[in-house]
Design a protein around this motif. Structure first.
Motif, PDB file in Angstrom:
ATOM      1  N   ALA A 101     -23.619  13.813   0.608  1.00  0.00           N
ATOM      2  CA  ALA A 101     -24.404  13.497   1.965  1.00  0.00           C
ATOM      3  C   ALA A 101     -24.076  14.445   3.084  1.00  0.00           C
ATOM      4  N   GLY A 102     -24.064  15.779   2.557  1.00  0.00           N
ATOM      5  CA  GLY A 102     -23.499  16.816   3.404  1.00  0.00           C
ATOM      6  C   GLY A 102     -22.359  16.944   4.056  1.00  0.00           C
ATOM      7  N   CYS A 103     -21.266  16.493   3.285  1.00  0.00           N
ATOM      8  CA  CYS A 103     -19.906  16.511   3.712  1.00  0.00           C
ATOM      9  C   CYS A 103     -19.581  15.351   4.788  1.00  0.00           C
ATOM     10  N   ARG A 104     -20.263  14.404   4.809  1.00  0.00           N
ATOM     11  CA  ARG A 104     -19.858  13.426   5.912  1.00  0.00           C
ATOM     12  C   ARG A 104     -18.860  12.611   5.435  1.00  0.00           C
ATOM     13  N   PRO A 105     -18.107  12.238   6.531  1.00  0.00           N
ATOM     14  CA  PRO A 105     -16.664  11.523   6.463  1.00  0.00           C
ATOM     15  C   PRO A 105     -16.867  10.357   5.613  1.00  0.00           C
ATOM     16  N   LEU A 106     -16.396   9.919   4.711  1.00  0.00           N
ATOM     17  CA  LEU A 106     -16.302   8.789   4.051  1.00  0.00           C
ATOM     18  C   LEU A 106     -15.222   7.771   4.394  1.00  0.00           C
ATOM     19  N   ALA A 107     -15.838   6.885   4.966  1.00  0.00           N
ATOM     20  CA  ALA A 107     -15.044   5.801   5.867  1.00  0.00           C
ATOM     21  C   ALA A 107     -14.952   4.451   4.771  1.00  0.00           C
ATOM     22  N   GLY A 108     -13.848   3.755   4.852  1.00  0.00           N
ATOM     23  CA  GLY A 108     -13.538   2.610   3.922  1.00  0.00           C
ATOM     24  C   GLY A 108     -13.364   2.613   2.456  1.00  0.00           C
ATOM     25  N   ALA A 109     -12.850   3.902   2.082  1.00  0.00           N
ATOM     26  CA  ALA A 109     -12.383   4.535   0.750  1.00  0.00           C
ATOM     27  C   ALA A 109     -11.009   4.283   0.654  1.00  0.00           C
ATOM     28  N   THR A 110     -10.752   3.594  -0.549  1.00  0.00           N
ATOM     29  CA  THR A 110      -9.372   3.189  -0.850  1.00  0.00           C
ATOM     30  C   THR A 110      -8.708   4.553  -1.284  1.00  0.00           C
ATOM     31  N   VAL A 111      -7.562   5.037  -0.846  1.00  0.00           N
ATOM     32  CA  VAL A 111      -6.714   6.156  -1.462  1.00  0.00           C
ATOM     33  C   VAL A 111      -5.022   5.591  -1.968  1.00  0.00           C
ATOM     34  N   ASP A 112      -4.905   5.718  -2.976  1.00  0.00           N
ATOM     35  CA  ASP A 112      -3.550   5.526  -3.601  1.00  0.00           C
ATOM     36  C   ASP A 112      -2.564   6.764  -3.811  1.00  0.00           C
ATOM     37  N   VAL A 113      -1.435   6.950  -3.631  1.00  0.00           N
ATOM     38  CA  VAL A 113      -0.750   8.107  -3.873  1.00  0.00           C
ATOM     39  C   VAL A 113       0.597   7.659  -4.242  1.00  0.00           C
ATOM     40  N   ASP A 117      10.897  11.005  -6.860  1.00  0.00           N
ATOM     41  CA  ASP A 117      11.513  11.124  -5.753  1.00  0.00           C
ATOM     42  C   ASP A 117      12.252  12.306  -5.865  1.00  0.00           C
ATOM     43  N   ALA A 118      13.210  12.819  -5.175  1.00  0.00           N
ATOM     44  CA  ALA A 118      14.067  13.922  -4.998  1.00  0.00           C
ATOM     45  C   ALA A 118      14.745  14.261  -6.346  1.00  0.00           C
ATOM     46  N   GLN A 119      15.043  13.129  -7.210  1.00  0.00           N
ATOM     47  CA  GLN A 119      15.523  13.411  -8.347  1.00  0.00           C
ATOM     48  C   GLN A 119      14.698  13.557  -9.698  1.00  0.00           C
ATOM     49  N   GLY A 120      13.199  13.380  -9.315  1.00  0.00           N
ATOM     50  CA  GLY A 120      12.253  13.621 -10.372  1.00  0.00           C
ATOM     51  C   GLY A 120      12.122  12.152 -10.914  1.00  0.00           C
ATOM     52  N   ALA A 121      12.334  11.091 -10.436  1.00  0.00           N
ATOM     53  CA  ALA A 121      12.290   9.665 -10.951  1.00  0.00           C
ATOM     54  C   ALA A 121      11.001   9.018 -10.030  1.00  0.00           C
ATOM     55  N   TYR A 122      10.499   8.385 -10.975  1.00  0.00           N
ATOM     56  CA  TYR A 122       9.227   7.330 -10.270  1.00  0.00           C
ATOM     57  C   TYR A 122       9.887   5.946 -10.152  1.00  0.00           C
ATOM     58  N   SER A 123       9.340   5.060  -9.225  1.00  0.00           N
ATOM     59  CA  SER A 123       9.321   3.918  -9.207  1.00  0.00           C
ATOM     60  C   SER A 123       8.762   3.010 -10.369  1.00  0.00           C
ATOM     61  N   THR A 124       9.921   2.140 -10.960  1.00  0.00           N
ATOM     62  CA  THR A 124       9.133   1.323 -12.154  1.00  0.00           C
ATOM     63  C   THR A 124       9.573  -0.277 -11.973  1.00  0.00           C
ATOM     64  N   GLY A 125       9.094  -1.043 -12.864  1.00  0.00           N
ATOM     65  CA  GLY A 125       9.336  -2.416 -12.858  1.00  0.00           C
ATOM     66  C   GLY A 125       8.882  -2.985 -11.362  1.00  0.00           C
ATOM     67  N   LYS A 126      10.136  -3.575 -10.820  1.00  0.00           N
ATOM     68  CA  LYS A 126       9.684  -4.136  -9.341  1.00  0.00           C
ATOM     69  C   LYS A 126       9.905  -3.164  -8.284  1.00  0.00           C
ATOM     70  N   GLU A 127      10.176  -2.004  -8.630  1.00  0.00           N
ATOM     71  CA  GLU A 127      10.514  -0.923  -7.610  1.00  0.00           C
ATOM     72  C   GLU A 127       9.083  -0.444  -7.180  1.00  0.00           C
ATOM     73  N   THR A 128       9.012  -0.208  -5.872  1.00  0.00           N
ATOM     74  CA  THR A 128       7.677   0.273  -5.163  1.00  0.00           C
ATOM     75  C   THR A 128       7.869   1.717  -4.279  1.00  0.00           C
ATOM     76  N   PHE A 129       8.939   2.313  -4.544  1.00  0.00           N
ATOM     77  CA  PHE A 129       9.329   3.467  -3.647  1.00  0.00           C
ATOM     78  C   PHE A 129       8.108   4.560  -3.849  1.00  0.00           C
ATOM     79  N   LEU A 130       7.961   5.217  -3.014  1.00  0.00           N
ATOM     80  CA  LEU A 130       6.805   6.416  -3.038  1.00  0.00           C
ATOM     81  C   LEU A 130       5.656   6.104  -3.812  1.00  0.00           C
ATOM     82  N   ARG A 131       5.202   4.800  -3.279  1.00  0.00           N
ATOM     83  CA  ARG A 131       3.991   4.574  -3.792  1.00  0.00           C
ATOM     84  C   ARG A 131       3.193   3.651  -2.560  1.00  0.00           C
ATOM     85  N   GLY A 132       2.050   3.887  -2.420  1.00  0.00           N
ATOM     86  CA  GLY A 132       1.263   3.319  -1.255  1.00  0.00           C
ATOM     87  C   GLY A 132      -0.208   3.616  -1.408  1.00  0.00           C
ATOM     88  N   THR A 133      -0.801   2.409  -0.571  1.00  0.00           N
ATOM     89  CA  THR A 133      -2.155   2.753  -0.418  1.00  0.00           C
ATOM     90  C   THR A 133      -2.580   2.883   1.001  1.00  0.00           C
TER      91      THR A 133
END
Length: 234
Positions: A101-113, A117-133
């Motif tokens: 669409a001509g590089c028009r802004p995309l509003a209302g899209a969901t973005v997860d990242v 962490d600094a020690q190379g570990a991901y949150s697992t189980g009930k942990e949620t650090f360094l994850r978000g939407t």
């Protein structure tokens, strides 16, 4: 658990990659490749190192990487994802545009990242650090406040992202960092608790094949850095 990645080929999904701070500088879009379970075979031309922030935006053919084994669909709507995790602060500004669409802004899209962490570990189980939407605003933008990721598993340090413009489609990939910046950061605490690799990026084939197209260009911001990146989808 080692992280495995696959690339996908096809015309449906497009990633537009640009080192820029606004939509007016965007000049082109490029086809990406959906996931078919095979190793990527197409190499992307271009410099391994990104150009300076002030350089003309550069859009190149790039690879869409899968979510990997660490993705969790938590739906935690938040901008600050640190949860008190130590590390060099990073503000990540993402802008989504619709290439078809001509590089028009995309509003209302969901973005997860999500990231390690600094020690190379991901949150697992009930942990949620360094994850978000986040949901993009009317200008297609969203902001995440995080820390620079640590290294792990012989892979180039990275931040994963998943874009869901609607309930029927999604795009997953990851963002890398300049190697000189990583070496500097990994000499500091808390990263220095684990001796960092001499070449954190170039040993990773994914980084080499991206040709620098997925590499952020962080600039100093407060006590840490800020990185601006534009992602376009079909």
């Amino acid at each position: 658990m080692a992280e495995e990645h696959t690339s996908r080929t096809g015309r449906r999904t497009v990633l537009l990659t640009a080192w820029c701070g606004g939509l007016t500088a965007l000049t082109a879009g490029c086809a990406a490749r959906p996931d078919n379970g095979r190793e990527p075979v197409r190499r992307t031309p271009g410099p391994v190192r990104p150009p300076p922030v002030a350089a003309t935006p550069h859009c190149v053919l790039t690879t869409e990487w899968g979510s990997g084994p660490y993705y969790l669909d938590l739906g935690r709507l938040r901008s600050d994802i640190t949860e008190g995790r130590e590390g060099v602060p990073l503000r990540l500004d993402l802008t989504l545009v619709r290439v078809s669409a001509g590089c028009r802004p995309l509003a209302g899209a969901t973005v997860d990242v999500w990231q390690a962490d600094a020690q190379g570990a991901y949150s697992t189980g009930k942990e949620t650090f360094l994850r978000g939407t986040q949901t993009t605003d009317s200008t297609g933008r969203c902001v995440f406040r995080t820390v620079l990721p640590g290294w792990y598993a012989g892979l180039a340090p990275h931040i994963h992202f998943k874009v869901r413009p609607d309930a029927r489609s999604e795009t997953s990939s990851q963002l890398f960092f300049p190697e000189d910046l990583l070496r500097d950061v990994y000499a500091r605490q808390p990263y220095a608790r684990r001796p960092g690799p001499e070449h954190p990026n170039s040993r990773d084939r994914r980084y080499r094949e991206s040709g620098g197209a997925l590499t952020l260009a962080p600039t100093p911001h407060g006590a840490g850095y800020r990185a601006v990146y534009t992602v376009g989808i079909a």
